[in-house]
Motif scaffolding. Structure first.
Motif, PDB file in Angstrom:
ATOM      1  N   VAL A   1      16.326  41.573  19.680  1.00 28.25           N
ATOM      2  CA  VAL A   1      14.538  42.106  18.713  1.00 28.25           C
ATOM      3  C   VAL A   1      13.931  41.511  20.194  1.00 28.25           C
ATOM      4  O   VAL A   1      14.318  40.418  19.990  1.00 28.25           O
ATOM      5  N   VAL A   2      13.220  42.849  20.886  1.00 27.20           N
ATOM      6  CA  VAL A   2      12.582  42.432  22.323  1.00 27.20           C
ATOM      7  C   VAL A   2      11.855  42.953  21.862  1.00 27.20           C
ATOM      8  O   VAL A   2      11.079  43.733  21.534  1.00 27.20           O
ATOM      9  N   ALA A   3      10.300  42.035  22.652  1.00 27.24           N
ATOM     10  CA  ALA A   3       9.056  42.198  21.501  1.00 27.24           C
ATOM     11  C   ALA A   3       8.737  43.000  23.333  1.00 27.24           C
ATOM     12  O   ALA A   3       9.517  42.910  24.120  1.00 27.24           O
ATOM     13  N   GLU A   4       7.535  43.612  22.860  1.00 26.68           N
ATOM     14  CA  GLU A   4       6.269  44.244  24.164  1.00 26.68           C
ATOM     15  C   GLU A   4       6.095  43.386  25.143  1.00 26.68           C
ATOM     16  O   GLU A   4       5.871  41.821  24.679  1.00 26.68           O
ATOM     17  N   GLY A   5       6.229  43.735  25.979  1.00 23.66           N
ATOM     18  CA  GLY A   5       6.360  42.275  27.289  1.00 23.66           C
ATOM     19  C   GLY A   5       6.913  42.314  27.900  1.00 23.66           C
ATOM     20  O   GLY A   5       6.956  40.574  28.861  1.00 23.66           O
ATOM     21  N   PHE A   6       8.187  41.882  26.714  1.00 26.50           N
ATOM     22  CA  PHE A   6       9.934  41.150  27.834  1.00 26.50           C
ATOM     23  C   PHE A   6      10.611  42.719  27.602  1.00 26.50           C
ATOM     24  O   PHE A   6      10.614  43.474  27.398  1.00 26.50           O
ATOM     25  N   THR A   7      11.743  41.920  28.283  1.00 31.23           N
ATOM     26  CA  THR A   7      13.066  42.668  28.516  1.00 31.23           C
ATOM     27  C   THR A   7      13.997  41.574  28.225  1.00 31.23           C
ATOM     28  O   THR A   7      13.915  40.468  28.138  1.00 31.23           O
ATOM     29  N   ALA A   8      15.382  42.167  27.864  1.00 24.98           N
ATOM     30  CA  ALA A   8      16.275  40.826  27.925  1.00 24.98           C
ATOM     31  C   ALA A   8      17.408  41.811  28.626  1.00 24.98           C
ATOM     32  O   ALA A   8      18.137  42.826  28.608  1.00 24.98           O
ATOM     33  N   LEU A   9      18.302  40.390  28.894  1.00 26.43           N
ATOM     34  CA  LEU A   9      19.576  40.576  29.890  1.00 26.43           C
ATOM     35  C   LEU A   9      20.648  40.526  28.756  1.00 26.43           C
ATOM     36  O   LEU A   9      20.683  39.507  27.995  1.00 26.43           O
ATOM     37  N   LEU A  10      21.531  42.099  28.430  1.00 27.06           N
ATOM     38  CA  LEU A  10      22.947  41.187  28.019  1.00 27.06           C
ATOM     39  C   LEU A  10      23.966  40.640  28.767  1.00 27.06           C
ATOM     40  O   LEU A  10      24.209  41.907  29.571  1.00 27.06           O
ATOM     41  N   TYR A  11      24.831  39.881  28.606  1.00 27.63           N
ATOM     42  CA  TYR A  11      26.071  39.654  28.701  1.00 27.63           C
ATOM     43  C   TYR A  11      26.925  39.782  28.081  1.00 27.63           C
ATOM     44  O   TYR A  11      26.995  39.370  26.806  1.00 27.63           O
ATOM     45  N   ARG A  12      28.662  39.947  28.968  1.00 26.87           N
ATOM     46  CA  ARG A  12      29.535  39.802  28.135  1.00 26.87           C
ATOM     47  C   ARG A  12      30.915  38.950  28.420  1.00 26.87           C
ATOM     48  O   ARG A  12      30.931  39.156  29.894  1.00 26.87           O
TER      49      ARG A  12
ATOM     50  N   VAL B   1      20.180  46.014  30.573  1.00 25.53           N
ATOM     51  CA  VAL B   1      18.872  45.366  30.589  1.00 25.53           C
ATOM     52  C   VAL B   1      18.657  45.851  29.068  1.00 25.53           C
ATOM     53  O   VAL B   1      18.588  47.358  28.738  1.00 25.53           O
ATOM     54  N   LEU B   2      18.048  45.237  27.892  1.00 17.88           N
ATOM     55  CA  LEU B   2      17.915  46.153  26.912  1.00 17.88           C
ATOM     56  C   LEU B   2      15.939  46.048  26.955  1.00 17.88           C
ATOM     57  O   LEU B   2      15.460  44.379  27.465  1.00 17.88           O
TER      58      LEU B   2
END
Length: 270
Positions: A27-38, A45-46
């Motif tokens: 869950v990514v909050a408003e004002g943020f982004t998340a980087l997904l790694y494998r 980018v999420l």
């Protein structure tokens, strides 16, 4: 049928556990982004919202995309004429591209701080003290353009660079204060001289008008009396010409002097 019910419940429980173990909910909050790694490699980018991705080997790292501020405290720099100054700045920036911000530099805030320091030294070193102190140089705007072009390579967007304080040495502060005081005094004397010259011109014009039209003095006197009549307690003594003044009484003749006869005092007597 009922004998298969425990097996069905067991299958559902095992399925839920397997889902928890195999699926990662992010869950990514408003004002943020998340980087997904494998397996440590960047995938994508999420964006803000809920995401479900396969859990094995996956990890995420959130990045704050909101605008933020940081202050560059007093920096000792030299102007073009080798005068020492101390300046402090405020920088407003945001992360525009999270992937290069996290992958191209170790710490993007420290990288921005260094870029601002170097830009400040170079920009101040190009201009003399008089321009910097008089405010004729838009130092903040010049620095914003310079720093923004440099930090764009690692995903930052510089919104503004503001100069908070410009501190001069004590002797230069006194010199600037005395110079400003002298300028203000000269301006005051000039304005006073202009006012006196205008008053003299008005008086000269009035004198020429009175010389050409003597009756203006009578009008001025009537105007003064009309304005003063509204104030109680004022007394005016006006002189009159000889043709309007009553004939003064004769003083008594000194002893031994001949007394003129009444006929001599009457008008028309000879």
């Amino acid at each position: 049928m009922f004998r298969f019910f425990p097996l069905l419940v067991l299958a559902l429980v095992l399925g839920a556990v397997a889902y928890k173990l195999l699926v990662l909910k992010v869950v990514v909050a408003e004002g943020f982004t998340a980087l997904l790694y494998r397996q440590g490699r960047f995938v994508r980018v999420l964006t803000p919202g809920a995401h479900r991705v396969p859990r094995p080997g996956r990890s995420t790292q959130q990045v704050d995309m909101r605008q933020r501020y940081f202050t560059v405290p007093g920096q000792d720099v030299l102007s073009q004429d080798q005068v020492g100054l101390k300046l402090s700045l405020t920088v407003r920036f945001a992360v525009a591209e999270p992937e290069p911000a996290l992958h191209r530099v170790q710490n993007f805030t420290d990288a921005l701080y260094q870029a601002v320091q170097l830009a400040l030294r170079e920009e101040v070193g190009r201009h003399p003290l008089e321009e910097l102190a008089a405010g004729r140089l838009d130092l903040g705007q010049r620095m914003r353009e310079r720093v923004a072009a440099e930090v764009r390579a690692f995903g930052l967007s510089v919104v503004a660079v503001d100069v908070k304080d410009v501190m001069l040495p004590a002797d230069l502060r006194r010199a600037f204060s005395e110079s400003l005081k002298a300028k203000k005094e000269a301006q005051a004397m000039l304005e006073k001289a202009r006012g006196e010259s205008a008053a003299l011109r008005n008086l000269a014009n009035a004198a020429r008008l009175v010389e050409q039209h003597p009756s203006l003095l009578d009008l001025r006197m009537l105007q003064t009396l009309g304005g003063a009549s509204t104030t109680p307690g004022n007394t005016f003594v006006l002189g009159m010409g000889a043709e309007l003044a009553p004939r003064a009484r004769k003083r008594p003749a000194p002893s031994g002097a001949p007394v003129p006869s009444p006929e001599e005092d009457e008008p028309g007597s000879t």
